[in-house]
Design an enzyme around this catalytic site. Structure first.
Site, PDB file in Angstrom:
ATOM      1  N   SER A 110      46.354  46.315  19.326  1.00 17.40           N
ATOM      2  CA  SER A 110      47.192  45.215  19.766  1.00 17.40           C
ATOM      3  C   SER A 110      48.669  45.495  19.514  1.00 17.40           C
ATOM      4  O   SER A 110      49.046  46.085  18.493  1.00 17.40           O
ATOM      5  CB  SER A 110      46.802  43.927  19.017  1.00 17.40           C
ATOM      6  OG  SER A 110      47.719  42.887  19.278  1.00 17.40           O
ATOM      7  N   TYR A 135      52.114  43.624  25.969  1.00 19.47           N
ATOM      8  CA  TYR A 135      52.686  42.468  26.653  1.00 19.47           C
ATOM      9  C   TYR A 135      54.059  42.883  27.175  1.00 19.47           C
ATOM     10  O   TYR A 135      54.734  43.721  26.573  1.00 19.47           O
ATOM     11  CB  TYR A 135      52.851  41.275  25.699  1.00 19.47           C
ATOM     12  CG  TYR A 135      51.556  40.676  25.213  1.00 19.47           C
ATOM     13  CD1 TYR A 135      50.822  39.806  26.009  1.00 19.47           C
ATOM     14  CD2 TYR A 135      51.077  40.967  23.938  1.00 19.47           C
ATOM     15  CE1 TYR A 135      49.637  39.243  25.563  1.00 19.47           C
ATOM     16  CE2 TYR A 135      49.882  40.411  23.474  1.00 19.47           C
ATOM     17  CZ  TYR A 135      49.185  39.558  24.295  1.00 19.47           C
ATOM     18  OH  TYR A 135      48.009  39.011  23.850  1.00 19.47           O
ATOM     19  N   THR A 161      48.005  43.401  29.263  1.00 15.51           N
ATOM     20  CA  THR A 161      47.380  42.085  29.256  1.00 15.51           C
ATOM     21  C   THR A 161      48.111  41.175  30.247  1.00 15.51           C
ATOM     22  O   THR A 161      49.332  41.002  30.155  1.00 15.51           O
ATOM     23  CB  THR A 161      47.421  41.467  27.852  1.00 15.51           C
ATOM     24  OG1 THR A 161      46.611  42.269  26.979  1.00 15.51           O
ATOM     25  CG2 THR A 161      46.892  40.044  27.851  1.00 15.51           C
ATOM     26  N   LYS A 244      44.149  44.251  31.829  1.00 19.56           N
ATOM     27  CA  LYS A 244      43.225  43.427  31.036  1.00 19.56           C
ATOM     28  C   LYS A 244      43.435  41.949  31.355  1.00 19.56           C
ATOM     29  O   LYS A 244      44.554  41.443  31.255  1.00 19.56           O
ATOM     30  CB  LYS A 244      43.430  43.677  29.548  1.00 19.56           C
ATOM     31  CG  LYS A 244      42.523  42.866  28.643  1.00 19.56           C
ATOM     32  CD  LYS A 244      42.803  43.193  27.183  1.00 19.56           C
ATOM     33  CE  LYS A 244      41.874  42.460  26.236  1.00 19.56           C
ATOM     34  NZ  LYS A 244      42.122  40.996  26.232  1.00 19.56           N
ATOM     35  N   HIS A 268      40.333  36.671  27.522  1.00 20.75           N
ATOM     36  CA  HIS A 268      41.064  36.590  26.251  1.00 20.75           C
ATOM     37  C   HIS A 268      40.204  35.930  25.169  1.00 20.75           C
ATOM     38  O   HIS A 268      40.698  35.193  24.323  1.00 20.75           O
ATOM     39  CB  HIS A 268      42.365  35.798  26.444  1.00 20.75           C
ATOM     40  CG  HIS A 268      43.537  36.356  25.693  1.00 20.75           C
ATOM     41  ND1 HIS A 268      44.537  37.067  26.300  1.00 20.75           N
ATOM     42  CD2 HIS A 268      43.883  36.307  24.376  1.00 20.75           C
ATOM     43  CE1 HIS A 268      45.448  37.414  25.400  1.00 20.75           C
ATOM     44  NE2 HIS A 268      45.064  36.969  24.222  1.00 20.75           N
TER      45      HIS A 268
END
Length: 393
Positions: A110, A135, A161, A244, A268
């Protein structure tokens, strides 16, 4: 904290984690959006699919080896990205990385890791694949810096994402007024020369923009689109791009059109749009639209090896889990994270043996009974015209 009886399934590890984790941290990991319908469906929907086993086959030798992005992996079970592993255990993502290396598949890190990406990949064994979740921020230089660091460090793909232009409304976190401890720093937002240095300690990071509350969801680029996002990302990296958060055939086709390497069927963990399809229910339409032109992966709701088998049978090349690994981390750190992965791995191998399959390539939809017409979707109603049936799921 140690327990006399070892857990024998993921549900056991979940119960242990709930006992040992602080309430706010448990709520953050476990919560879904709004009424948690989608989070609940992610798990329960697997029960609507039944297995079709074949008998009297030689299953004396089982292998789960497969390929992902053209590279060999020991198993199609990997680790999905999740923020703040140090809420579960002090060793955080470093411990998770060591467990991933021992397990032999893929770890997606992440952006909101509490351990720098360089430290995480350094815990690998040189053969483990690491992908970097991303992100995109209003200040794209922030995102670009993370991408370039990941590529330099040896990460093999960027996982963009796309289902979080704004954070979903998570009622548990709102009720708990959850905010991570201030000493838990987001090391991927820090100067790598500082955070990876020998003299670094978390309490030396004083800048507010290095804390969870100052960055998470606050500065996301809500103008991000297929047109302006993928081309920009391709301009700054040579790494394969995996999208994603895809749940539909339409977005799968757009991912193909924009020459992405893969899509992850994901909602998510039920933490964004409540009421969206479970991932196992969305998977078939994505696989059909992909038509072998793009690799399809899935996360969400996997708690048993038979769940993995069902996802593979419906066309997923690999699956990823987050909460089970975090629960394992809370249970026994690196060892607990590996135990969670190993339980799922052994259950997958057992499911393969009992269905008469010996390798991943043999697992296909002929081994699964699927529910018929659970969901239908129609076109917009036009005056004087009947609605057109667009899809049956």
């Amino acid at each position: 904290m140690d327990y006399t009886n070892e857990p024998v399934c993921i549900k056991d590890i979940e119960k242990i984690a709930q006992r040992v984790m602080p309430g706010g941290a448990w709520g953050y990991y476990n919560s879904g959006a709004n009424d948690e319908q989608t989070k609940t469906d992610n798990e329960s929907a697997f029960d609507s699919y039944r297995l079709h086993p074949r008998m009297l086959r030689d299953v004396s030798k089982i292998t789960t080896h497969t390929t992902v992005l053209g590279q060999k992996v020991r198993t199609p079970l990997g680790i999905a990205p999740c923020a703040l592993h140090k809420l579960a255990h002090a060793d955080g993502e470093a411990a998770t990385s060591r467990a991933a290396a021992k397990h032999g598949s893929i770890m997606i890190l992440s952006t909101y890791s509490t351990t720098s990406l360089e430290k995480v990949i350094a815990q690998g064994d040189g053969t483990t694949q690491y992908w970097m979740q991303l992100y995109v921020y209003q200040d794209r230089h922030v995102s670009e810096t993370i991408v370039r660091r990941a590529e330099k460090a040896g990460f093999k793909a960027i996982v963009l994402t796309v289902d979080a232009p704004m954070l979903g409304r998570r009622l548990v976190d709102a009720r708990n007024k959850f905010n991570p401890p201030p000493h838990r720093r987001l090391e991927n937002f820090m100067d790598p020369n500082v955070v990876n240095g020998t003299g670094y300690a978390p309490d030396l990071a004083k800048s507010e923009n290095e804390t969870f509350g100052a960055t998470f969801g606050a500065n996301g680029d809500q103008s991000l689109s297929w047109a302006n996002g993928i081309s920009w990302l391709k301009s700054i990296t040579k790494l394969p791009i995996i999208v994603k958060g895809v749940l539909t055939a339409e977005d799968t086709q757009l991912a193909i059109d924009h020459k992405c390497a893969g899509v992850i069927v994901s909602n998510h963990g039920g933490r964004q749009l409540d009421g969206a399809l479970s991932t196992i229910d969305a998977l078939p339409q994505v696989v059909e639209a992909a038509n072998d032109k793009i690799e399809v992966y899935m996360d969400g709701g996997i708690r048993k090896g038979s769940d993995i088998f069902k996802a593979l049978a419906l066309g997923a090349r690999a699956v990823f889990v987050a909460r089970p690994v975090l629960w394992g981390l809370a249970y026994k750190g690196e060892q607990g994270a590996f135990i969670a992965l190993d339980l799922l791995q052994k259950e997958l191998e057992l499911a393969m043996m009992l269905t008469g399959t010996t390798q991943v390539s043999e697992i296909d939809e002929s081994y699964v009974y699927t529910p018929v017409n659970r969901w239908v979707r129609h076109s917009r109603r036009q005056p004087g015209q009947p609605r057109k049936l667009l899809a049956k799921l």
